[in-house]
Scaffold this motif. Structure first.
Motif, PDB file in Angstrom:
ATOM      1  N   GLY A 253       0.656  -1.039  -0.135  1.00 33.50           N
ATOM      2  CA  GLY A 253       0.194   0.146   0.013  1.00 33.50           C
ATOM      3  C   GLY A 253       1.017   1.294  -0.157  1.00 33.50           C
ATOM      4  O   GLY A 253       0.094   2.594  -0.030  1.00 33.50           O
TER       5      GLY A 253
ATOM      6  N   ARG B  92      -1.222  -0.144  -4.914  1.00 32.73           N
ATOM      7  CA  ARG B  92      -2.174   1.297  -4.985  1.00 32.73           C
ATOM      8  C   ARG B  92      -1.927   2.458  -4.164  1.00 32.73           C
ATOM      9  O   ARG B  92      -1.895   1.051  -3.023  1.00 32.73           O
ATOM     10  CB  ARG B  92      -3.454   0.982  -5.287  1.00 32.73           C
ATOM     11  N   GLU B  93      -1.426   3.265  -3.204  1.00 35.02           N
ATOM     12  CA  GLU B  93      -1.210   3.382  -2.678  1.00 35.02           C
ATOM     13  C   GLU B  93      -2.159   3.902  -1.501  1.00 35.02           C
ATOM     14  O   GLU B  93      -3.283   4.259  -1.683  1.00 35.02           O
ATOM     15  CB  GLU B  93      -0.874   5.360  -2.620  1.00 35.02           C
ATOM     16  N   ALA B  94      -2.604   3.422  -0.488  1.00 33.51           N
ATOM     17  CA  ALA B  94      -3.303   3.615   0.641  1.00 33.51           C
ATOM     18  C   ALA B  94      -3.413   4.568   2.190  1.00 33.51           C
ATOM     19  O   ALA B  94      -1.711   4.876   2.865  1.00 33.51           O
ATOM     20  CB  ALA B  94      -3.420   1.722   1.505  1.00 33.51           C
TER      21      ALA B  94
ATOM     22  N   CYS C 125      -3.061   7.175   8.343  1.00 29.10           N
ATOM     23  CA  CYS C 125      -3.825   7.717   9.358  1.00 29.10           C
ATOM     24  C   CYS C 125      -2.804   8.186  10.581  1.00 29.10           C
ATOM     25  O   CYS C 125      -1.880   7.918  10.303  1.00 29.10           O
ATOM     26  CB  CYS C 125      -4.770   6.169   9.572  1.00 29.10           C
TER      27      CYS C 125
ATOM     28  N   GLN D 262     -10.527   3.691   6.240  1.00 25.95           N
ATOM     29  CA  GLN D 262      -9.576   4.230   6.192  1.00 25.95           C
ATOM     30  C   GLN D 262      -8.867   3.060   5.150  1.00 25.95           C
ATOM     31  O   GLN D 262      -7.875   3.008   4.152  1.00 25.95           O
ATOM     32  CB  GLN D 262      -8.596   4.431   6.897  1.00 25.95           C
ATOM     33  N   PHE D 263      -9.749   1.842   4.812  1.00 26.89           N
ATOM     34  CA  PHE D 263      -8.927   0.595   3.853  1.00 26.89           C
ATOM     35  C   PHE D 263      -8.933   0.599   2.710  1.00 26.89           C
ATOM     36  O   PHE D 263     -10.218   1.505   2.225  1.00 26.89           O
ATOM     37  CB  PHE D 263      -9.900  -0.804   4.552  1.00 26.89           C
ATOM     38  N   VAL D 264      -8.352   0.451   1.439  1.00 27.82           N
ATOM     39  CA  VAL D 264      -9.027   0.752   0.324  1.00 27.82           C
ATOM     40  C   VAL D 264      -8.942  -0.225  -0.551  1.00 27.82           C
ATOM     41  O   VAL D 264      -7.939  -1.057  -0.671  1.00 27.82           O
ATOM     42  CB  VAL D 264      -7.418   1.636  -0.557  1.00 27.82           C
TER      43      VAL D 264
ATOM     44  N   ILE E 264      -8.318  -1.292  -4.467  1.00 27.95           N
ATOM     45  CA  ILE E 264      -8.040  -1.283  -5.300  1.00 27.95           C
ATOM     46  C   ILE E 264      -9.547  -2.223  -6.635  1.00 27.95           C
ATOM     47  O   ILE E 264      -9.580  -3.146  -6.225  1.00 27.95           O
ATOM     48  CB  ILE E 264      -6.803  -1.513  -5.524  1.00 27.95           C
TER      49      ILE E 264
ATOM     50  N   TYR F  75      -8.621  -5.721  -0.806  1.00 26.52           N
ATOM     51  CA  TYR F  75      -8.685  -4.045  -0.160  1.00 26.52           C
ATOM     52  C   TYR F  75      -6.630  -3.769   0.285  1.00 26.52           C
ATOM     53  O   TYR F  75      -6.084  -5.278   1.070  1.00 26.52           O
ATOM     54  CB  TYR F  75      -9.171  -4.786   1.418  1.00 26.52           C
TER      55      TYR F  75
ATOM     56  N   PRO G 126      -3.764   0.636   5.421  1.00 31.96           N
ATOM     57  CA  PRO G 126      -3.481   2.355   5.363  1.00 31.96           C
ATOM     58  C   PRO G 126      -2.226   1.991   6.669  1.00 31.96           C
ATOM     59  O   PRO G 126      -2.008   0.932   7.303  1.00 31.96           O
ATOM     60  CB  PRO G 126      -4.257   3.076   5.707  1.00 31.96           C
TER      61      PRO G 126
END
Length: 305
Positions: free
Chosen positions: A72, A78-80, A83, A94-96, A98, A108, A111
């Motif tokens: 991440g 992909r950037e997460a 926090c 805040q989970f990303v 993608i 997922y 971060p």
């Protein structure tokens, strides 16, 4: 093998590890590969993951993948975004999630955490902290996470309130392999934990009490090798001791009257435990893989899946 319910992933700079998880939380299978973030371009992450886990995927349906670590990062899949502390180590908001080219995956990324003053960041360790709290929900104190970059983390009432990172492991490697000290410690079989433990503790205590003398003490290792016949074992033990002692002297994270948990069962984690015990602090030890997996399970619970 029972059908995979979801997949837990710890994706660091140098290594990718994955666990096929059953619906009851059991580990069905696990696998690792040297396909870390530093070896991959952004468009290579999904193929690398599929290569490793494809045999776990069902013929139909979607499997959730929850991944922590450098995957991440800005240079990762992909950037997460981080926090900022103080905060809980994990937050589902805040989970990303993608996009994936595979219709079988829902991925997922977790971060990391950031701190403004002094500026600091972590990725992956937040999941281990969540794992510590999953196992000991009432824990208030310090979590020490040894490694290339050792982190000291203050936990209070389920939140990370501050942390400090030390480049101790990286400094050890640089000094042992690329400085003048390499001539005295080039034995790959050197063991800093057995017969050389007294040397480690002596050097650690010296640096803890006089951290300002660290640079001079480091060069003295070379002189002792030339003049006094210091062995590679002893030199490596003393180098570890000096660097860890200086780290402990500089850390503002721990006090003698509060509990400390060390996450790790490697030789490095044992060195930190020995150092703290010599200073009158008896730390608790937790297995790193176990708390990582516990943290990933906690992330799944937060997602409500």
């Amino acid at each position: 093998m029972a059908e995979t319910d979801w997949i837990a992933v710890d994706w660091g700079s140098s290594q990718l590890r994955a666990w096929a998880m059953g619906a009851d939380g059991s580990v069905l299978q696990w696998v690792s590969a040297e396909r870390g973030m530093l070896t991959l371009a952004p468009d290579q992450f999904e193929p690398a993951l599929l290569e490793l886990i494809e045999r776990w995927l069902p013929a139909a349906g979607v499997v959730t993948v929850i991944a922590c670590g450098m995957v991440g990062a800005r240079q990762g899949w992909r950037e997460a975004p981080y926090c900022q502390v103080p905060c809980a180590p994990l937050s589902a908001r805040q989970f990303v999630m993608i996009p994936s080219h595979s219709e079988q995956l829902k991925v997922y990324l977790l971060p990391g955490l950031s701190q403004e003053l002094p500026a600091d960041v972590m990725r992956g360790e937040e999941t281990q902290i969540a794992g510590v709290l999953e196992r000991q929900p009432e824990f208030n104190g310090i979590v020490c996470l040894p490694g290339t970059h050792c982190k000291w983390v203050r936990v209070n009432q389920g939140k990370v309130t501050g942390f400090q990172t030390f480049m101790t492991g990286e400094l050890f490697a640089l000094l042992a392999e690329h400085s003048v000290l390499k001539h005295g410690m080039n034995d790959p079989q050197a063991d800093t934990l057995s017969s050389s433990l007294p040397e480690f503790l002596s050097a650690m205590r010296s640096a803890f009490e006089q951290p300002g003398q660290l640079s001079a003490a480091l060069f003295s290792l070379r002189a002792q090798g030339l003049l006094q016949g210091m062995t590679a074992d002893e030199a490596r033990a003393r180098l570890s001791g000096l660097l860890i002692g200086a780290e402990l002297a500089a850390s503002q994270m721990f006090r003698a009257d509060e509990p400390v948990i060390i996450v790790g069962d490697s030789g490095v984690a044992e060195l930190y435990a020995e150092a703290l015990q010599s200073l009158g602090i008896t730390p608790q030890r937790l297995n790193a893989d176990a708390v990582t997996l516990a943290g990933l399970k906690a992330a799944r619970s937060l997602l409500g899946i």
